[in-house]
Motif scaffolding. Structure first.
Motif, short mmCIF file in Angstrom:
data_model
loop_
_atom_site.label_atom_id
_atom_site.label_comp_id
_atom_site.label_asym_id
_atom_site.label_seq_id
_atom_site.Cartn_x
_atom_site.Cartn_y
_atom_site.Cartn_z
N GLY A 56 0.85 -1.19 0.00
CA GLY A 56 0.00 0.00 0.00
C GLY A 56 0.88 1.24 0.00
N PRO A 57 0.28 2.38 -0.28
CA PRO A 57 1.07 3.61 -0.38
C PRO A 57 1.72 3.98 0.95
N SER A 58 2.70 4.87 0.89
CA SER A 58 3.36 5.37 2.08
C SER A 58 2.34 6.08 2.98
N GLY A 59 2.42 5.81 4.27
CA GLY A 59 1.51 6.46 5.22
C GLY A 59 0.15 5.79 5.33
N SER A 60 -0.04 4.63 4.66
CA SER A 60 -1.35 3.99 4.65
C SER A 60 -1.64 3.20 5.93
N GLY A 61 -0.61 2.96 6.75
CA GLY A 61 -0.83 2.24 8.00
C GLY A 61 -0.19 0.86 8.06
N LYS A 62 0.68 0.54 7.10
CA LYS A 62 1.28 -0.80 7.03
C LYS A 62 2.15 -1.10 8.26
N SER A 63 3.05 -0.16 8.58
CA SER A 63 3.92 -0.39 9.74
C SER A 63 3.10 -0.50 11.02
N THR A 64 2.14 0.39 11.15
CA THR A 64 1.29 0.35 12.35
C THR A 64 0.59 -1.00 12.46
N LEU A 65 0.09 -1.48 11.34
CA LEU A 65 -0.63 -2.77 11.33
C LEU A 65 0.23 -3.88 11.93
N ILE A 66 1.48 -3.99 11.48
CA ILE A 66 2.28 -5.11 12.00
C ILE A 66 2.87 -4.79 13.37
N ARG A 67 3.14 -3.52 13.65
CA ARG A 67 3.68 -3.18 14.97
C ARG A 67 2.68 -3.46 16.08
N LEU A 68 1.40 -3.41 15.74
CA LEU A 68 0.37 -3.70 16.74
C LEU A 68 0.41 -5.17 17.15
N ILE A 69 0.85 -6.04 16.26
CA ILE A 69 0.77 -7.48 16.54
C ILE A 69 1.67 -7.87 17.71
N ASN A 70 2.86 -7.28 17.78
CA ASN A 70 3.68 -7.62 18.95
C ASN A 70 3.79 -6.46 19.94
N GLN A 71 2.78 -5.57 19.86
CA GLN A 71 2.65 -4.54 20.89
C GLN A 71 3.77 -3.51 20.87
N LEU A 72 4.39 -3.30 19.69
CA LEU A 72 5.26 -2.14 19.57
C LEU A 72 4.40 -0.88 19.56
N GLU A 73 3.13 -1.05 19.19
CA GLU A 73 2.12 0.00 19.34
C GLU A 73 0.94 -0.62 20.07
N THR A 74 0.19 0.21 20.77
CA THR A 74 -0.99 -0.34 21.46
C THR A 74 -2.26 0.09 20.74
N LEU A 75 -3.24 -0.81 20.75
CA LEU A 75 -4.51 -0.57 20.08
C LEU A 75 -5.30 0.55 20.75
N THR A 76 -6.09 1.25 19.95
CA THR A 76 -7.03 2.21 20.51
C THR A 76 -8.35 1.51 20.82
N SER A 77 -8.78 0.62 19.92
CA SER A 77 -9.96 -0.19 20.21
C SER A 77 -9.90 -1.47 19.39
N GLY A 78 -10.77 -2.42 19.74
CA GLY A 78 -10.74 -3.72 19.09
C GLY A 78 -9.78 -4.64 19.81
N GLU A 79 -9.42 -5.73 19.12
CA GLU A 79 -8.54 -6.71 19.77
C GLU A 79 -7.70 -7.41 18.70
N ILE A 80 -6.54 -7.85 19.11
CA ILE A 80 -5.71 -8.70 18.25
C ILE A 80 -5.39 -9.96 19.03
N LEU A 81 -5.65 -11.11 18.41
CA LEU A 81 -5.35 -12.38 19.07
C LEU A 81 -4.16 -13.02 18.38
N VAL A 82 -3.23 -13.51 19.18
CA VAL A 82 -2.11 -14.29 18.66
C VAL A 82 -2.23 -15.68 19.27
N ASP A 83 -2.17 -16.68 18.43
CA ASP A 83 -2.41 -18.06 18.88
C ASP A 83 -3.73 -18.16 19.64
N GLY A 84 -4.72 -17.39 19.20
CA GLY A 84 -6.04 -17.45 19.80
C GLY A 84 -6.19 -16.66 21.08
#
Ligand code: ADP
Ligand code: MG
Length: 263
Positions: A56-84
């Protein structure tokens, strides 16, 4: 008696509902910085062992998307499950466990400049994984071999090319035996002639059982190794498809425009 029953049922739960290692699930995951919403209610399921290319284009949120998975960033709302398991409330030891299971490879390698290639790998093995110095060295040398750099074990990052540094960074990530590895534009900081050697190492990891989520502008690479391509723009997943479908017949106008620019 009750306690006994309870613990029995808990002990049986993993067999009754086996959780596959290496799965990721976004549930209406949103992220804002102040008033700026950078990811908007993302829903996404990644299977164990799957290889996902995120583009996706620059600034579209790609880094944020993956950084959220291991908590380099914290979610504002919703949830992410790893291994359930939900990850948003993890702290302390549980958070460290998550980061161990979910490796991260950065655009800028992030090696320790004062440690040589071998020491960059053994550090976590001895400090975090409780390996003896001898065990750690053996594992680190095997990993350097795997990325084609055994002869560079004693070299410091400044003595290595960018491509070599990134291969050491990948070896260091592998040392933790992660179930999932997240790559954030791992070849973007490299001179063109070094990109191939890093992609080659990444190719060797694809379909080895580790789930790979790769933010990349290397479209040919995405086409070759991804099981699924995810296109994001404006903080939303606008399209997800097999590489074949995405690259030959993108459905979303913005995906078509993006591909016209990068291909
Ligand atoms: P990409 O990786 O696709 O280029 P990012 O996920 O890095 O995009 O950024 C998405 C948006 O979030 C951008 O508008 C960026 O400016 C903003 N952003 C990223 N990190 C921060 C931050 N720490 N503080 C404020 N805004 C940020
Ligand atoms: Mg980015």
């Amino acid at each position: 008696m009750l306690a006994g029953l309870f613990s029995t049922s808990v002990a049986q739960a993993p067999e009754a509902f086996p959780v596959q290692k290496g799965t990721v699930e976004f549930r209406k995951a949103s992220k804002s910085y102040g008033d700026h919403r950078v990811l908007n209610a993302i829903d996404l399921q990644v299977a164990s062992g799957e290889v996902i290319a995120v583009c996706g284009p620059s600034g579209s949120g790609k880094s944020t998307l993956i950084r959220l998975i291991n908590q380099l960033e914290t979610l504002t709302s919703g949830e992410i499950l790893v291994d359930g398991k939900p990850t948003s409330q993890l702290k302390g030891r549980e958070l460290r466990n998550l980061r161990r299971q979910v490796g991260f490879v950065f655009q800028q390698f992030n090696l320790y400049a004062h440690l040589n290639a071998l020491e960059n790998i053994t550090l976590a093995l001895t400090r975090i994984h409780g390996k003896s110095a001898a065990e750690a060295k053996k594992i680190a040398l095997e990993l350097l071999e795997r990325v084609g750099l055994r002869d560079k074990a004693n070299h410091y990052p400044a003595q290595l090319s960018g491509g070599q540094q990134q291969r050491v960074a990948i070896a260091r990530t592998l040392a933790a035996e992660p179930h999932i590895i997240l790559f954030d534009e791992p070849t973007s900081a490299l001179d063109p002639e070094m990109i191939g050697e890093v992609l080659q190492v990444m190719k060797s990891l694809a379909h080895s059982g580790i789930t790979l989520i790769v933010v990349t502008h290397e479209m040919q690479f995405a086409r070759e190794i991804a099981d699924r391509v995810i296109f994001i723009d404006g903080g939303e997943i606008l399209e997800q498809a097999t590489p074949e479908a995405f690259f030959t017949a993108p459905q979303h106008p913005r995906a078509r425009r993006f591909l016209q620019k990068v291909l």
